[in-house]
Design a protein around this motif. Sequence first.
Motif, PDB file in Angstrom:
ATOM      1  N   ASP A 151       1.006  -1.245  -0.121  1.00 19.75           N
ATOM      2  CA  ASP A 151      -0.064  -0.024  -0.016  1.00 19.75           C
ATOM      3  C   ASP A 151       0.865   1.465  -0.090  1.00 19.75           C
ATOM      4  OD1 ASP A 151      -2.723   1.008   0.129  1.00 19.75           O
ATOM      5  OD2 ASP A 151      -1.947   2.060   1.846  1.00 19.75           O
ATOM      6  N   VAL A 197       0.477   4.108  -2.714  1.00 19.23           N
ATOM      7  CA  VAL A 197       0.110   5.253  -2.573  1.00 19.23           C
ATOM      8  C   VAL A 197       1.246   6.306  -2.975  1.00 19.23           C
ATOM      9  CG1 VAL A 197      -0.359   6.855  -0.464  1.00 19.23           C
ATOM     10  CG2 VAL A 197      -1.385   4.729  -0.536  1.00 19.23           C
ATOM     11  N   TYR A 254      -6.380   4.867  -5.865  1.00 18.07           N
ATOM     12  CA  TYR A 254      -6.260   6.007  -5.459  1.00 18.07           C
ATOM     13  C   TYR A 254      -6.163   7.103  -6.432  1.00 18.07           C
ATOM     14  CZ  TYR A 254      -4.572   3.560  -1.309  1.00 18.07           C
ATOM     15  OH  TYR A 254      -4.618   2.748   0.083  1.00 18.07           O
ATOM     16  N   LYS A 282     -10.126   7.595  -5.121  1.00 19.11           N
ATOM     17  CA  LYS A 282     -10.041   8.650  -3.872  1.00 19.11           C
ATOM     18  C   LYS A 282      -9.826  10.195  -4.618  1.00 19.11           C
ATOM     19  CE  LYS A 282     -10.031   5.139  -0.929  1.00 19.11           C
ATOM     20  NZ  LYS A 282     -11.044   5.192   0.253  1.00 19.11           N
ATOM     21  N   LEU A 324      -6.192  11.057  -0.743  1.00 18.48           N
ATOM     22  CA  LEU A 324      -4.883  10.415  -1.041  1.00 18.48           C
ATOM     23  C   LEU A 324      -3.487  11.022  -0.494  1.00 18.48           C
ATOM     24  CD1 LEU A 324      -2.637   9.102  -2.975  1.00 18.48           C
ATOM     25  CD2 LEU A 324      -2.894  10.728  -4.634  1.00 18.48           C
ATOM     26  N   ARG A 369      -3.483   9.659   3.126  1.00 19.87           N
ATOM     27  CA  ARG A 369      -2.709   8.627   3.409  1.00 19.87           C
ATOM     28  C   ARG A 369      -1.484   8.501   3.214  1.00 19.87           C
ATOM     29  NH1 ARG A 369      -4.979   4.120   4.578  1.00 19.87           N
ATOM     30  NH2 ARG A 369      -4.098   1.990   4.041  1.00 19.87           N
TER      31      ARG A 369
END
Length: 311
Positions: free
Chosen positions: A122, A126, A194, A198, A203, A206
């Motif tokens: 992740d 990201v 993302y 999102k 974004l 996170r």
Amino acid sequence: MTEPHRAAGARNIPPDQVALLQRIQGLALESGQLLQQMYETGGDARTSVEAITEINAIDRDRDLTEIKARAAGVPAEWIDRVRTLGQRGYPWRDDQSLPDPAPRAQRRTIRRVAEDVEQLKDMAAVHAAYVHSKPVDELVSAMEQAVTQQIHRNMAALWMRAGRTAESIGMSARERTVLWAVTPQEWQQRVGHYLTDKDLGELHTRWRGHGDPAIATAARKSLSRLARAGEHGPDIPLPDMPMPPRQMLSEAHTAVAGPDFSDGAESAAISAAVEAALPEELSVDWSADSHPFPATSGPQNEHRADSELEP
């Protein structure tokens, strides 16, 4: 589909564990049957390649199901038993016997490793999405540089903890490879989540969360426990450590540079900028108390110190 019976032999097994054991045995049976058919029927090279590809896909599915079963608390002896039965051509039977699991002391579970590996994936997705969301010619702020550097430290820390813990609980090299693996399609899905599902605010939030120093702090404390247990230190060789953080970041950025996200010129510029920004090597010194793990604390998240591995 009917719910699986709880009983296996004289045992009373939770339905979710029965379902996992049935699937493991069924996949082992299917793989073995395909292999036998391939040898019995012969065929040209293309047919053989297609059969082997299908067999490998089934075996990978079984490996992942075995990992999930171990995380759910299914005894290793039961997993080995149903896999062997399937490979020998026996389908699942509700009355088949399962061996008594050996008594085991409390120890770290594979779930911990899976959580660390999932966060590593992740983080890479990201970070790739965040970099891609910025205009190519926009300057990188001092804050962004600091967060990026901390993300690198956090990924290195989690990677080391995941590898050391996997070794300490006896995960095989194949199991580790399967757990760490990410296909190009999966990277595209992760990054695309993302970029398309999102908004920029979510974004960025996170991304900053993955740069929380508390992540590395918790990993440092876990590695201290492993060091005291004799499983981490300068004289202990590194176990098989698949997919280092730099490779994860590189593959995630490559997925962003694909045609699904932007035109070729912009993608090439982003990829070049990212590659230039990546460190030559993301690694962690053996010492659990060394400087790569900052002692400062930040906003708490899912990797708080109180969620660290039990000794």
